[in-house]
Write an enzyme that holds these catalytic residues in place. Structure first.
Site, mmCIF file in Angstrom:
data_model
loop_
_atom_site.group_PDB
_atom_site.id
_atom_site.type_symbol
_atom_site.label_atom_id
_atom_site.label_comp_id
_atom_site.label_asym_id
_atom_site.label_seq_id
_atom_site.Cartn_x
_atom_site.Cartn_y
_atom_site.Cartn_z
ATOM 1 N N LYS A 168 14.425 -16.264 19.158
ATOM 2 C CA LYS A 168 14.057 -17.671 19.364
ATOM 3 C C LYS A 168 15.259 -18.599 19.184
ATOM 4 O O LYS A 168 15.471 -19.523 19.980
ATOM 5 C CB LYS A 168 12.941 -18.063 18.388
ATOM 6 N N SER B 130 2.812 -19.100 16.488
ATOM 7 C CA SER B 130 4.089 -19.720 16.117
ATOM 8 C C SER B 130 4.291 -21.118 16.688
ATOM 9 O O SER B 130 5.236 -21.804 16.302
ATOM 10 C CB SER B 130 5.254 -18.822 16.543
#
Length: 816
Positions: free
Chosen positions: A754, A711
């Site tokens: 996140k 990511s």
């Protein structure tokens, strides 16, 4: 110890006149020591025997060489040299097969036995050493010299104690060993000479001929005595252990006989009183069976096993196994179901009362309840798997579901489970056999349709006992669990009405086939706002109850709760938060218990005093340095931000260095980003040769923490691009997304965690893959207030949005 009497008794058949051979006296020993060793001796090889000075032993002579030697010596001075073989298996030994140290022997008698063999009784005199062999035929002869012995002083008290210990141990061994005649102890007590006593015991000790030869070769009498003491101590311990074992076996047999007679008496008394326990037990089993709602197959099995029990002796070992089996059959809830509560409003209210948030899970439970209501209760229960970080309420949710449905609740922890029989049970043939934990829990709940929580299903292990996760395949498959087979029960049991809810922190460690059988529901972490509500509704009231405080004594404001959450916890759930409240409440309780009149003020000073300094939080650090980009990461305890740092240094070859404890996938992301820039240099107006003339170093701080995953791909790309162009990265920007060599940006997971971490860190804008828009839409808008999202599909879009035209201060010239 073995033939202790060999030196003082001789077979009466040998000679009627010499029935007894006296032990060596002190005068005899002094006379023997005064004799000199002949310069040359005939050598007699011995197998399995070592002769010591002063000791008398009988030997059987069978080899032609040995017979010739004995006959000739017996006609002469009757003095020979006796040496043991190195290897007892050699039939015709050569000079090199014999030891170098032996004993001068005197032939006392030579006899012809009834079976035709020759037996010789010899007595050891002195030790000698072979200098060289002078003859090999018809028998060995060798030049010899005396092998002197170092003896302790007669007044040496330590040596006296050593010899006394040897004698005592030898006497104890004679008493402990039934094979040794008691006369042997008289022989030992009549020996006055310490050296002869040591030789006598060494000769007759129960050790190998190799060990005896080592003793013979020891020049120091004290060392030989010490070595012999060690051997005797070991042998005495072995004898004592043998005797203990024999006595224990005898005691066990006596105990069994006693118990048998007592049981017979009890049986007789019970018969006199008009009944016995065995018949009463069988009667109770039959009475219980009348009320069971089992199938004809189970009823037939029960009847067959009951007949088997009636034929058994109650004292037999199999009797208890058989009764345990029948008790299990009777205790299992065959066809016993609790009635479900189909009131959807009540179910919703119960779930909301016990848990704040978790809307998707609640919705799925209510959907299932609605379908059961419409189908009339005939639907098979779903198998749900709640996965997410620790402390978010996965396990406690199962209890709430049971409460909402009106079902019994079972929780079975699978963490660390490695034995398949824990699920399927043991076979009845094993001692201590018992059913698996699935049936044991159903027996406890007395219901065949409970809510069954399989806790920590991702932590099931496997070893040589089998693989429990494979055994769970049958339990969690709706098409198979109608006929779940337990090894102990040996019958099919219907688990289709059981509502299984599994919990896990990670899906990666769950077996793929097992994961395929479950409906996966992600339980994400809580936002700060959700945690405040959970604290007010659940955690603080529970803490007040646990500590005995009143609501007024522990009244916390939303601002204070938020301070505790933000500064003293770093988790997705609320487990650590509950511990912090517990510590604060205990401090308040101490204050109240000590009758202090001053009121407690719940502020930062109180937090500092009780909980100590707050955690350092990751905050956005600006855009003043080229090559530094803020990425977003998912961790088992929630989301976090991380910084990608890139620096350039002049050098040939364009070396790429990666640090920060990066995993393989993360390293590959850097390589892909690097290769993309090299192949698309024109996008940034770069000279392609700069990549060969500048070394690149990429670092992700907190090097002690392992990091991996794809990511950070777009963050790596932006950091490299910023370093080579020396352009600033857009302020208050973070990003997450996977990259490909074709220049595509792919979606990633953990978006909620996140983004919440980004908001906590003061991030205003986030770059995401366009396919992650749906994940952002799932999050309540108020939790993302003040944040803007830029969705991309191509890597060039990331660079266009993230990089400003403005260069950093003191920019370096990245040229060829």
């Amino acid at each position: 110890m073995n033939i202790f009497d060999a030196n003082f008794r001789v077979n009466p058949d040998i000679d009627e006149e010499t029935d007894l051979i006296p032990l060596l006296s002190t005068e005899d020993e002094e006379s023997m020591n005064a004799e000199s060793v002949p310069a040359e001796l005939p050598i007699l090889p011995l197998r399995n025997t070592v002769l010591f000075p002063g000791v008398v032993i009988p030997i059987t002579v069978g080899r032609d060489k040995s017979i010739n030697l004995i006959k000739e010596a017996n006609k002469g001075n009757k003095i020979i040299g006796v040496i043991s073989q190195k290897n007892d298996g050699i039939e015709d030994p050569q000079a090199q097969d014999l030891n170098s140290i032996g004993t001068v022997a005197y032939i006392i008698k030579m006899l012809r036995m009834p079976d035709g063999s020759t037996t010789v009784i010899i007595q050891g005199k002195k030790r000698f050493k072979i200098v060289e062999f002078t003859q090999t035929e018809p028998y060995f002869k060798a030049k010899t010299e005396e092998f002197t012995e170092a003896r302790p002083d007669k007044k040496d008290k330590e040596f006296e104690a050593l010899v006394s210990s040897l004698k005592d141990l030898a006497v104890q061994i004679i008493k402990q060993s039934p094979q040794i005649p008691t006369e042997a102890s008289f022989a030992l007590n009549n020996i006055d000479s310490p050296s002869f006593l040591i030789n006598f015991i060494s000769s007759n000790s129960n050790v190998s001929s190799e060990e005896k030869q080592k003793m013979l070769e020891l020049p120091n009498l004290r060392e030989r005595a010490t070595l012999m003491l060690a051997h005797l101590t070991k042998e005495l311990q072995m004898l004592e252990l043998k005797n203990q074992i024999q006595n224990r076996v005898k005691t066990d047999l006596d105990k069994q006989q006693r118990e048998y007679f007592l049981n017979q008496q009890i049986k007789t008394i019970q018969e006199e009183l008009g009944g016995n326990q065995h018949e009463q037990e069988i009667g109770e089993f039959k009475e219980k069976a009348k009320n069971k709602k089992w199938s004809k197959e189970v009823a037939d099995i029960f009847e067959k096993q009951m007949q088997k029990l009636q034929r058994m002796n109650p004292n037999a070992a199999e009797y208890s196994i058989q009764t345990n089996y029948l008790e299990l059959l009777l205790d299992l809830p065959w066809g016993e179901y609790t009635k479900d509560n189909f009131d959807l409003r009540h179910a919703r209210k119960t779930l909301d009362e016990d848990h704040f948030g978790l809307e998707k899970v609640k919705e799925r439970i209510l959907e299932h309840l609605a379908v059961i209501k419409l189908k009339g209760g005939e639907l098979k229960s779903p198998i749900l798997c709640l996965y997410g970080p620790p402390g978010v309420g996965k396990t406690s949710l199962g209890k709430s579901v049971a409460k909402a449905l009106g079902r019994k609740y079972i929780r079975m922890s699978l963490g660390g489970l490695k034995d398949e029989s824990e699920i399927r049970g043991h076979r009845k043939t094993y001692i201590g056999a018992m059913p698996g934990r699935v049936l044991q829990n159903l027996k406890k709940s007395q219901s065949s349709n409970p809510v069954f929580v399989l806790d920590e299903i991702d932590k099931v292990g496997s070893d040589y006992h089998g693989d429990p996760s494979s055994a769970l395949l049958e339990v969690l498959d709706p098409e198979q669990n109608t006929k779940f087979y337990d090894n102990f029960l040996e019958l099919d049991y219907d688990l289709s009405k059981v509502m299984f809810i599994a919990t896990a922190n990670s899906l990666s460690t769950i077996q793929p086939a097992l994961r395929d059988r479950m409906e996966i529901i992600e339980v994400t972490g809580y936002t700060t706002e959700e945690k405040i509500e959970i604290a007010k509704r659940h955690l603080i009231p529970k803490t007040i109850e646990d500590t005995g405080l009143t609501k007024n004594q522990f009244k916390l404001s939303d601002k204070f709760i938020e301070k505790v959450i933000e500064d003293y916890t770093r988790e997705s759930g609320v487990r650590s938060l509950e511990k912090r409240f517990g510590k604060l409440a205990r401090n308040v309780a101490m204050h109240v218990a000590m009758n202090k009149k001053s009121a407690i003020k719940f502020d930062e000073a109180f937090l500092l005093k009780v909980l100590g300094p707050s955690h350092s939080k990751d905050k956005y650090q600006g855009n003043d340095v080229a090559g530094v980009v803020t990425g977003l990461a998912w961790t088992p305890v929630g989301g976090d931000i991380l910084f990608i740092e890139t620096s350039l240094s002049k050098g040939k070859g364009g070396k790429l260095t990666l640090t920060g404890n990066l995993g393989e996938v993360m390293k590959e992301s850097v390589t892909i980003a690097h290769e993309y820039l090299k192949s698309h240099f024109n996008l940034l107006g770069l000279n392609p040769d700069v990549f060969d003339n500048w070394n690149i170093h990429v670092h992700v701080p907190e090097g002690a923490t392992p990091k991996d995953g794809p990511s950070a791909g777009i963050a790596m790309l932006t950091a490299l691009a910023s370093a080579f162009t020396q352009r600033k990265v857009k302020k208050s920007l973070a990003m997450t997304g996977e990259i490909t060599l074709r220049g595509k940006v792919l979606p990633v997971g953990g978006i909620k965690e996140k983004l919440l971490a980004a908001r906590r860190a003061g991030i205003k804008e986030v770059v995401l893959c366009a396919d992650n828009r749906k994940d952002v839409d799932d999050i309540k808008a108020e939790y993302l207030k003040g944040m803007n999202f830029n969705y991309v599909t191509e890597m060039k879009e990331v660079l266009e949005f993230a990089l400003l035209k403005e260069k950093v201060k003191n920019a370096i010239e990245v040229t060829v």
